[in-house]
Design an enzyme around this catalytic site. Structure first.
Site, PDB file in Angstrom:
ATOM      1  N   HIS A   1       2.395   0.371  -4.524  1.00  0.00           N
ATOM      2  CA  HIS A   1       2.979   0.426  -5.685  1.00  0.00           C
ATOM      3  C   HIS A   1       2.191   1.381  -6.514  1.00  0.00           C
ATOM      4  CE1 HIS A   1       4.242  -3.588  -4.692  1.00  0.00           C
ATOM      5  NE2 HIS A   1       5.132  -3.448  -5.646  1.00  0.00           N
TER       6      HIS A   1
ATOM      7  N   GLU B   1      13.810  -7.729   2.864  1.00  0.00           N
ATOM      8  CA  GLU B   1      12.629  -8.579   3.457  1.00  0.00           C
ATOM      9  C   GLU B   1      13.278  -9.884   3.829  1.00  0.00           C
ATOM     10  OE1 GLU B   1       9.164  -8.612   0.502  1.00  0.00           O
ATOM     11  OE2 GLU B   1       9.064 -10.709   1.171  1.00  0.00           O
TER      12      GLU B   1
ATOM     13  N   ASP C   1      11.258  -4.817   5.060  1.00  0.00           N
ATOM     14  CA  ASP C   1       9.690  -5.358   4.825  1.00  0.00           C
ATOM     15  C   ASP C   1       9.560  -6.475   5.737  1.00  0.00           C
ATOM     16  OD1 ASP C   1       9.205  -3.556   2.874  1.00  0.00           O
ATOM     17  OD2 ASP C   1       8.920  -4.989   1.300  1.00  0.00           O
TER      18      ASP C   1
HETATM   19  C1  XLS Z   1       7.953  -9.121  -3.941  1.00  0.00           C
HETATM   20  C2  XLS Z   1       8.173  -7.916  -3.359  1.00  0.00           C
HETATM   21  C3  XLS Z   1       7.668  -6.500  -3.612  1.00  0.00           C
HETATM   22  C4  XLS Z   1       8.443  -5.423  -3.342  1.00  0.00           C
HETATM   23  C5  XLS Z   1       7.646  -4.049  -3.744  1.00  0.00           C
HETATM   24  O1  XLS Z   1       8.424 -10.068  -3.736  1.00  0.00           O
HETATM   25  O2  XLS Z   1       8.405  -8.104  -1.806  1.00  0.00           O
HETATM   26  O3  XLS Z   1       6.323  -6.572  -2.888  1.00  0.00           O
HETATM   27  O4  XLS Z   1       8.405  -5.195  -1.716  1.00  0.00           O
HETATM   28  O5  XLS Z   1       7.580  -4.190  -5.176  1.00  0.00           O
HETATM   29 CA    CA Z   2       8.876  -6.928   0.004  1.00  0.00          CA
HETATM   30 CA    CA Z   3       8.015 -11.154  -0.869  1.00  0.00          CA
END
Ligand code: XLS
Ligand code: CA
Ligand code: CA
Length: 455
Positions: A120, A287, A315
């Site tokens: 980030h 994710e 992710d």
């Molecule tokens: C938060 C998210 C964050 C994103 C990127 O829960 O996983 O880390 O991957 O901003």
């Molecule tokens: Ca994430």
């Molecule tokens: Ca997360």
């Protein structure tokens, strides 16, 4: 989420920190297929250059380490102070500390053989009082990161903007009811797209942690979603203007920190993109920790996104499905990894996306070696998942069973329905001729038993 290292007032500790320029565990992680179970400092399954189904393992897996958890995580939680103090981090909000942290991060990735990283804007450089000052700090750190990337041959999988931690974003960024905040977010994103271009980033991620609501009583949902779409249109236009060639990605999450987040899950985001005509410009960064938070099984969003050609990146982490929050644990479940890798292999890979370890070691995992063990374990889990997935695909037993289940749509009136040329009247005629359908077993337990044979 971003977290910050504890401030250390101890001058001696700060001087000691200043001397550390590499990750202080002497190792270059090797592939040892005969490793004993307790030898966790090596790969038993991940052999980066081994060819599997026509590609090197490293190209199927495209592992990436994240800056925010791995190098900014302190173990602090809403009930407790930091537990993870890192010897290279003096806790100061200075450029020197940021550079040292980055230097150690690149050494850490190099030791693991990880070839991509993610960050980030606010993890890597201190935030100043004004946008100009913040951007100056960012420029200095980006130049330094570019040197390290070259030195260690590590590329940027994606960067993103932190549009959620600063108090200005408490009511959202692009969905904020105040245009002034929307404009600030736009300025921040513009800078990060410039950085992405300069660093040759392969993707750019948007995660809308505060793009949602806490109560509908004060919220105009239509206005907020229209604003978000306008924001993304501006992003697409700017991407074209500067010639950024990376893939834009949106990361779904149903809640936390907002009670309800607009990017709830894969299908919600796909529907949003299609509604606003943005589906050719964005894909999804899935994710699984967020997928289970949305009440689905681990691989659900990966399968859904892939089915619609929208799976861009992953992710690679896990939650604890028995809890209702985002724990960002390292993925260590072989069965889940195999099912994810099966989808990834069947869509031909993730490039330009990858498997980003958006994960943090537990608050109680206080040894430095735990950072290495966590990454090695997760890489090996996915490498094993890849090997299993390829075996399942090559054998074809499971895919054939699924194909067979839908085979009545391959001929006769079923095929006409599939091609969009049949009518309700045709279906009535079919039933009058063929009578009631029979019960056909779904064979769930058989499929589960077959899967277990591969694990
Ligand atoms: C938060 C998210 C964050 C994103 C990127 O829960 O996983 O880390 O991957 O901003
Ligand atoms: Ca994430
Ligand atoms: Ca997360």
């Amino acid at each position: 989420m971003l977290s910050f290292a504890p401030t250390s007032g101890d001058a001696n500790a700060k001087m000691e920190c200043a001397k550390i320029t590499s990750f202080p565990v002497d190792i270059k992680v090797q592939f040892k297929p005969d490793a004993k179970p307790d030898d966790v400092m090596c790969f038993k399954y991940y052999n980066p250059t081994e060819i599997i189904m026509g590609k090197q393992m490293k190209d199927w897996l495209r592992f990436s380490a994240c800056c925010w958890h791995t190098f900014r995580g302190t173990g602090a939680d809403p009930f407790g102070f930091p537990t993870l103090t890192r010897p290279w981090d003096d806790g100061s909000n200075t450029i020197d500390n940021a550079k040292r942290r980055l230097k150690v991060a690149f050494d850490f990735m190099d030791k693991l053989g990880i070839k991509y990283w993610t960050f980030h804007d606010r993890d890597i450089a201190p935030e100043g009082d004004t946008l100009e000052e913040t951007n100056r700090c960012l420029d200095e750190i980006v130049d330094y990161a570019l040197q390290l990337m070259k030195e260690k041959d590590i590329k940027l999988l994606w960067n993103t903007c932190n549009l959620f931690a600063h108090s200005r974003y408490m009511n959202g960024a692009s969905t904020n009811p105040d245009f002034h905040v929307f404009a600030y977010a736009a300025a921040q994103v513009k800078k990060s797209l410039d950085i992405a271009t300069k660093m040759g980033s392969e993707n750019f991620v948007f995660w809308g942690g505060r793009e949602g609501y806490h109560t509908l009583l004060n919220t105009n949902v239509r206005s907020e979603l229209d604003q978000m779409a306008k924001f993304f249109k501006m992003v697409v236009a700017y991407k074209k203007k500067i010639g950024f060639t990376g893939q834009l990605l949106i990361e779904p999450k149903p809640k936390e920190p907002s009670k309800h987040q607009y990017d709830y899950d894969a299908m919600t985001v796909i529907a949003f993109l299609k509604t606003y005509g943005l589906d050719n410009d964005f894909k999804l960064n899935i994710e699984p920790n967020h997928t289970t938070l949305a009440g689905h099984c681990y691989e659900h969003d990966i399968v859904m996104a892939s089915a619609y050609g929208m799976l861009g990146s992953v992710d690679s982490n896990t939650g604890s499905p028995d809890l209702g929050w985002d724990t960002d644990q390292f993925p260590m479940d072989v069965k889940s990894a195999a099912l994810v890798m099966k989808t990834i292999v069947q869509q031909g890979g993730l490039t330009p996306g990858g498997l980003n370890f958006d994960c943090k070691v537990r608050r109680e995992s206080t040894d430095l070696e735990d950072m290495l063990i966590a990454h090695i374990g997760a890489m090996d889990c996915f490498a094993r998942g890849l090997r299993i997935a390829v075996k399942i695909i090559e054998d074809g037993i499971m895919d054939e069973a699924v194909r067979e289940r839908y085979s009545t749509f391959e001929s006769g009136l079923g095929a006409k329905v599939k091609s969009g040329t049949a009518s309700l009247d045709d279906c009535v005629d079919f039933i009058l001729k063929n009578g009631n359908p029979k019960l056909i077993s779904g064979k769930q337990e058989k499929m589960e038993a077959i899967l277990n044979r591969y694990l």
